[in-house]
Design a protein around this motif. Structure first.
Motif, PDB file in Angstrom:
ATOM      1  N   ILE A  57       0.871  -1.179   0.000  1.00 40.16           N
ATOM      2  CA  ILE A  57       0.000   0.000   0.000  1.00 40.16           C
ATOM      3  C   ILE A  57       0.904   1.224   0.000  1.00 40.16           C
ATOM      4  O   ILE A  57       1.774   1.373   0.871  1.00 40.16           O
ATOM      5  CB  ILE A  57      -0.953   0.003   1.201  1.00 40.16           C
ATOM      6  CG1 ILE A  57      -1.885  -1.205   1.112  1.00 40.16           C
ATOM      7  CG2 ILE A  57      -1.755   1.301   1.233  1.00 40.16           C
ATOM      8  CD1 ILE A  57      -2.906  -1.288   2.226  1.00 40.16           C
ATOM      9  N   ILE A  58       0.699   2.080  -0.980  1.00 39.52           N
ATOM     10  CA  ILE A  58       1.572   3.233  -1.205  1.00 39.52           C
ATOM     11  C   ILE A  58       0.758   4.501  -1.057  1.00 39.52           C
ATOM     12  O   ILE A  58      -0.378   4.577  -1.547  1.00 39.52           O
ATOM     13  CB  ILE A  58       2.207   3.196  -2.604  1.00 39.52           C
ATOM     14  CG1 ILE A  58       2.875   1.844  -2.859  1.00 39.52           C
ATOM     15  CG2 ILE A  58       3.192   4.333  -2.805  1.00 39.52           C
ATOM     16  CD1 ILE A  58       2.084   0.911  -3.728  1.00 39.52           C
ATOM     17  N   PHE A  59       1.329   5.497  -0.387  1.00 35.94           N
ATOM     18  CA  PHE A  59       0.689   6.815  -0.389  1.00 35.94           C
ATOM     19  C   PHE A  59       1.733   7.893  -0.617  1.00 35.94           C
ATOM     20  O   PHE A  59       2.926   7.696  -0.344  1.00 35.94           O
ATOM     21  CB  PHE A  59      -0.114   7.060   0.895  1.00 35.94           C
ATOM     22  CG  PHE A  59       0.693   7.255   2.149  1.00 35.94           C
ATOM     23  CD1 PHE A  59       1.161   8.514   2.512  1.00 35.94           C
ATOM     24  CD2 PHE A  59       0.962   6.182   2.987  1.00 35.94           C
ATOM     25  CE1 PHE A  59       1.884   8.701   3.684  1.00 35.94           C
ATOM     26  CE2 PHE A  59       1.683   6.355   4.160  1.00 35.94           C
ATOM     27  CZ  PHE A  59       2.145   7.624   4.511  1.00 35.94           C
ATOM     28  N   THR A  60       1.274   9.010  -1.150  1.00 34.73           N
ATOM     29  CA  THR A  60       2.172  10.123  -1.453  1.00 34.73           C
ATOM     30  C   THR A  60       1.703  11.381  -0.742  1.00 34.73           C
ATOM     31  O   THR A  60       0.519  11.568  -0.479  1.00 34.73           O
ATOM     32  CB  THR A  60       2.228  10.400  -2.966  1.00 34.73           C
ATOM     33  OG1 THR A  60       0.902  10.706  -3.439  1.00 34.73           O
ATOM     34  CG2 THR A  60       2.760   9.210  -3.730  1.00 34.73           C
ATOM     35  N   LEU A  61       2.665  12.244  -0.444  1.00 33.19           N
ATOM     36  CA  LEU A  61       2.398  13.566   0.114  1.00 33.19           C
ATOM     37  C   LEU A  61       3.193  14.585  -0.688  1.00 33.19           C
ATOM     38  O   LEU A  61       4.337  14.311  -1.066  1.00 33.19           O
ATOM     39  CB  LEU A  61       2.812  13.628   1.589  1.00 33.19           C
ATOM     40  CG  LEU A  61       2.020  12.761   2.579  1.00 33.19           C
ATOM     41  CD1 LEU A  61       2.698  12.775   3.940  1.00 33.19           C
ATOM     42  CD2 LEU A  61       0.576  13.234   2.679  1.00 33.19           C
ATOM     43  N   PRO A  62       2.623  15.756  -0.955  1.00 37.66           N
ATOM     44  CA  PRO A  62       3.361  16.756  -1.743  1.00 37.66           C
ATOM     45  C   PRO A  62       4.527  17.350  -0.957  1.00 37.66           C
ATOM     46  O   PRO A  62       4.411  17.654   0.235  1.00 37.66           O
ATOM     47  CB  PRO A  62       2.293  17.818  -2.050  1.00 37.66           C
ATOM     48  CG  PRO A  62       1.255  17.650  -0.980  1.00 37.66           C
ATOM     49  CD  PRO A  62       1.263  16.203  -0.607  1.00 37.66           C
ATOM     50  N   LEU A  63       5.652  17.490  -1.627  1.00 39.76           N
ATOM     51  CA  LEU A  63       6.829  18.122  -1.043  1.00 39.76           C
ATOM     52  C   LEU A  63       6.873  19.585  -1.461  1.00 39.76           C
ATOM     53  O   LEU A  63       6.524  19.926  -2.601  1.00 39.76           O
ATOM     54  CB  LEU A  63       8.108  17.420  -1.504  1.00 39.76           C
ATOM     55  CG  LEU A  63       8.354  16.007  -0.956  1.00 39.76           C
ATOM     56  CD1 LEU A  63       9.530  15.365  -1.684  1.00 39.76           C
ATOM     57  CD2 LEU A  63       8.638  16.062   0.546  1.00 39.76           C
ATOM     58  N   THR A  64       7.292  20.430  -0.556  1.00 40.39           N
ATOM     59  CA  THR A  64       7.412  21.855  -0.896  1.00 40.39           C
ATOM     60  C   THR A  64       8.845  22.334  -0.833  1.00 40.39           C
ATOM     61  O   THR A  64       9.126  23.500  -1.048  1.00 40.39           O
ATOM     62  CB  THR A  64       6.561  22.705   0.069  1.00 40.39           C
ATOM     63  OG1 THR A  64       6.900  22.367   1.419  1.00 40.39           O
ATOM     64  CG2 THR A  64       5.075  22.436  -0.149  1.00 40.39           C
ATOM     65  N   LEU A  65       9.769  21.434  -0.504  1.00 38.27           N
ATOM     66  CA  LEU A  65      11.198  21.777  -0.496  1.00 38.27           C
ATOM     67  C   LEU A  65      11.919  21.011  -1.606  1.00 38.27           C
ATOM     68  O   LEU A  65      11.533  19.900  -1.938  1.00 38.27           O
ATOM     69  CB  LEU A  65      11.828  21.425   0.853  1.00 38.27           C
ATOM     70  CG  LEU A  65      11.392  22.278   2.062  1.00 38.27           C
ATOM     71  CD1 LEU A  65      12.091  21.774   3.312  1.00 38.27           C
ATOM     72  CD2 LEU A  65      11.730  23.733   1.828  1.00 38.27           C
ATOM     73  N   PRO A  66      12.963  21.554  -2.202  1.00 39.74           N
ATOM     74  CA  PRO A  66      13.700  20.835  -3.240  1.00 39.74           C
ATOM     75  C   PRO A  66      14.357  19.579  -2.696  1.00 39.74           C
ATOM     76  O   PRO A  66      14.752  19.521  -1.538  1.00 39.74           O
ATOM     77  CB  PRO A  66      14.756  21.850  -3.691  1.00 39.74           C
ATOM     78  CG  PRO A  66      14.897  22.787  -2.540  1.00 39.74           C
ATOM     79  CD  PRO A  66      13.539  22.867  -1.907  1.00 39.74           C
ATOM     80  N   VAL A  67      14.405  18.558  -3.528  1.00 34.38           N
ATOM     81  CA  VAL A  67      14.967  17.273  -3.133  1.00 34.38           C
ATOM     82  C   VAL A  67      16.347  17.123  -3.745  1.00 34.38           C
ATOM     83  O   VAL A  67      16.525  17.297  -4.947  1.00 34.38           O
ATOM     84  CB  VAL A  67      14.039  16.122  -3.601  1.00 34.38           C
ATOM     85  CG1 VAL A  67      14.623  14.789  -3.175  1.00 34.38           C
ATOM     86  CG2 VAL A  67      12.648  16.303  -3.026  1.00 34.38           C
ATOM     87  N   HIS A  68      17.342  16.777  -2.931  1.00 33.34           N
ATOM     88  CA  HIS A  68      18.709  16.579  -3.413  1.00 33.34           C
ATOM     89  C   HIS A  68      19.149  15.167  -3.045  1.00 33.34           C
ATOM     90  O   HIS A  68      19.592  14.925  -1.916  1.00 33.34           O
ATOM     91  CB  HIS A  68      19.660  17.598  -2.786  1.00 33.34           C
ATOM     92  CG  HIS A  68      19.268  19.018  -3.075  1.00 33.34           C
ATOM     93  ND1 HIS A  68      19.343  19.579  -4.330  1.00 33.34           N
ATOM     94  CD2 HIS A  68      18.777  19.986  -2.257  1.00 33.34           C
ATOM     95  CE1 HIS A  68      18.938  20.847  -4.281  1.00 33.34           C
ATOM     96  NE2 HIS A  68      18.579  21.107  -3.037  1.00 33.34           N
ATOM     97  N   PRO A  69      19.002  14.195  -3.978  1.00 35.91           N
ATOM     98  CA  PRO A  69      19.393  12.820  -3.660  1.00 35.91           C
ATOM     99  C   PRO A  69      20.867  12.742  -3.267  1.00 35.91           C
ATOM    100  O   PRO A  69      21.716  13.464  -3.786  1.00 35.91           O
ATOM    101  CB  PRO A  69      19.122  12.060  -4.963  1.00 35.91           C
ATOM    102  CG  PRO A  69      18.165  12.925  -5.720  1.00 35.91           C
ATOM    103  CD  PRO A  69      18.491  14.324  -5.346  1.00 35.91           C
ATOM    104  N   VAL A  70      21.153  11.846  -2.354  1.00 34.82           N
ATOM    105  CA  VAL A  70      22.534  11.641  -1.898  1.00 34.82           C
ATOM    106  C   VAL A  70      23.048  10.335  -2.439  1.00 34.82           C
ATOM    107  O   VAL A  70      22.357   9.324  -2.342  1.00 34.82           O
ATOM    108  CB  VAL A  70      22.572  11.650  -0.344  1.00 34.82           C
ATOM    109  CG1 VAL A  70      23.985  11.347   0.131  1.00 34.82           C
ATOM    110  CG2 VAL A  70      22.115  12.983   0.184  1.00 34.82           C
TER     111      VAL A  70
END
Length: 406
Positions: free
Chosen positions: A393-406
């Motif tokens: 079961i998957i759910f999503t939430l909106p992000l409001t900050l930029p994402v920087h993968p490591v």
């Protein structure tokens, strides 16, 4: 010359007649198009009144039966008041409604009155009365009456369609309410009575003479605690669903660390999780998310509780969290039975329970509450069968900050 003049006059008359017929057909088509897809009665009546008034250049009134069956003015084109100050005019409209016959100016019934009164006739009966009063002439031409009768026919069909649609909606609501009432009653009788019986049995044993060892007394107290926790979850789910449906559940958004949310949810379910294998995989340096911490924690607890119920006692449950573009995605996966494809969307409906080889307790509200909370945050939630067996079961939430993968 006389013959030529006569032919020209006839030709002009035919042209005028053709133009008039074309205008009538255009007006009827325009009205039928305007009211074809209108779902509510007020908009249908407004379209009918406006089109009839513009076409015949007159004042228009529509009367429909009220709750007690008597005619009431539901709309009119005259600005500044009601066109029926006279009880005699309302009485004539009532006669037209009851008899299903036209009356008034241009007819054989009370032709000396000002307006033309037309019944809105359908196979189901008379739906109302259309009243038209001309502005610039004292009587109705036969072609005007024919056009207005056609308008009345379209109006009758439109009014009847909206009324039937409303009756269908009410009937469906009653059926759904009865289904939910039955499901709630069954759930109450099962999910409250069972833990209550356990609590009462354990308390009764503890109240007896001191015949139990400390270990046995601890087991009885744990039984009481587990029963109370089940009842607490049950009542919480009912209250949460009531709050979601009434619109009274307000989001208290704050900057949340999803790792904290997951950690609190796991801690709250530590008794239920016991020694169950639990794998947690959280993407490194996930950004904070604006959400209601308590409600998202409730979502996580419901999803983990659901995974516990629908999988074998020693099977692994996994939780993962990662950023995908402008969304935070959290997944809870179990190793239980797969869900039939046709039921994957239904599991988020209120009181919906899938058939499972494992005996499962609960209200059938947990996933419906998750759906309501996630959608209130602007996210989405769905389920899918995994290739390894089990359900994610998957759910999503909106992000409001930029994402920087490591």
């Amino acid at each position: 010359m006389l013959i030529t003049g006569t032919l020209s006059a006839k030709l002009r008359k035919q042209v005028l007649h053709s133009q008039q017929r074309e205008a009538e057909v255009t007006a009827l088509y325009a009205l039928s198009r305007d009211i074809a897809a209108v779902p509510d009665l007020d908009s249908v009546l407004e379209s009918i009144i406006r089109k009839v008034a513009d076409t015949v250049e007159g004042e228009v009134v529509l009367l429909l039966p009220g709750m007690n069956g008597t005619l009431e003015v539901k709309g009119h084109s005259k600005s500044g008041g009601n066109m029926f100050p006279d009880e005699g005019e309302l009485a004539l409209a009532t006669w037209v409604f009851e008899q299903g016959q036209k009356a008034g100016c241009g007819t054989q019934t009370l032709s000396d009155v000002t307006g033309l009164y037309l019944p809105l006739l359908t196979e189901q009966g008379v739906q109302g009365v259309l009243v038209v009063c001309l502005n610039n002439q004292d009587y109705f031409q036969p072609e005007q009456i024919r056009l207005l009768e056609a308008f009345a026919g379209l109006a009758a069909l439109a009014v009847n369609r909206v009324k039937l649609a409303e009756k269908t909606r009410v009937a469906q609501t009653l059926v759904e309410s009865e289904r939910l009432r039955t499901a709630l009653f069954n759930s109450l009788s099962r999910d409250l009575r069972t833990p209550l019986a356990s609590i009462i049995g354990a308390v009764s044993s503890l109240l007896e003479e001191d015949v139990y060892s400390p270990a046995a007394r601890r087991d009885l107290l744990q039984t009481i605690q587990q029963g109370a926790l089940r009842m607490h979850r049950f009542v919480t789910n009912l209250l949460d669903m009531a709050g979601l449906e009434s619109g009274m559940l307000k989001l208290k958004k704050e900057w949340c660390d999803v790792q904290d949310v997951i950690g609190v949810a796991v801690s709250r379910l530590s008794e239920s999780l016991g020694s169950r294998p639990l794998k947690i995989d959280i993407w490194h340096e996930l950004p904070l998310v604006q959400a209601d911490f308590v409600l998202i924690e409730q979502v996580m607890k419901n999803l983990l509780d659901n995974a516990l119920k629908y999988s074998e006692p020693n099977s692994e449950i996994s939780v993962s969290a990662q950023a995908k573009g402008e969304w935070l995605e959290i997944t809870v996966t179990d190793k239980g039975s797969r869900i039939p494809e046709k039921d994957l969307g239904k599991i988020f409906d209120k009181f919906y329970r899938i058939k499972s080889p494992i005996q499962v307790s609960g209200t059938g509200l947990g996933l419906a509450i998750c759906k309501g909370i996630i959608e209130a945050h602007g996210g989405e939630i769905w389920a899918r069968n995994t290739s390894e067996g089990g359900v994610a079961i998957i759910f999503t939430l909106p992000l409001t900050l930029p994402v920087h993968p490591v």
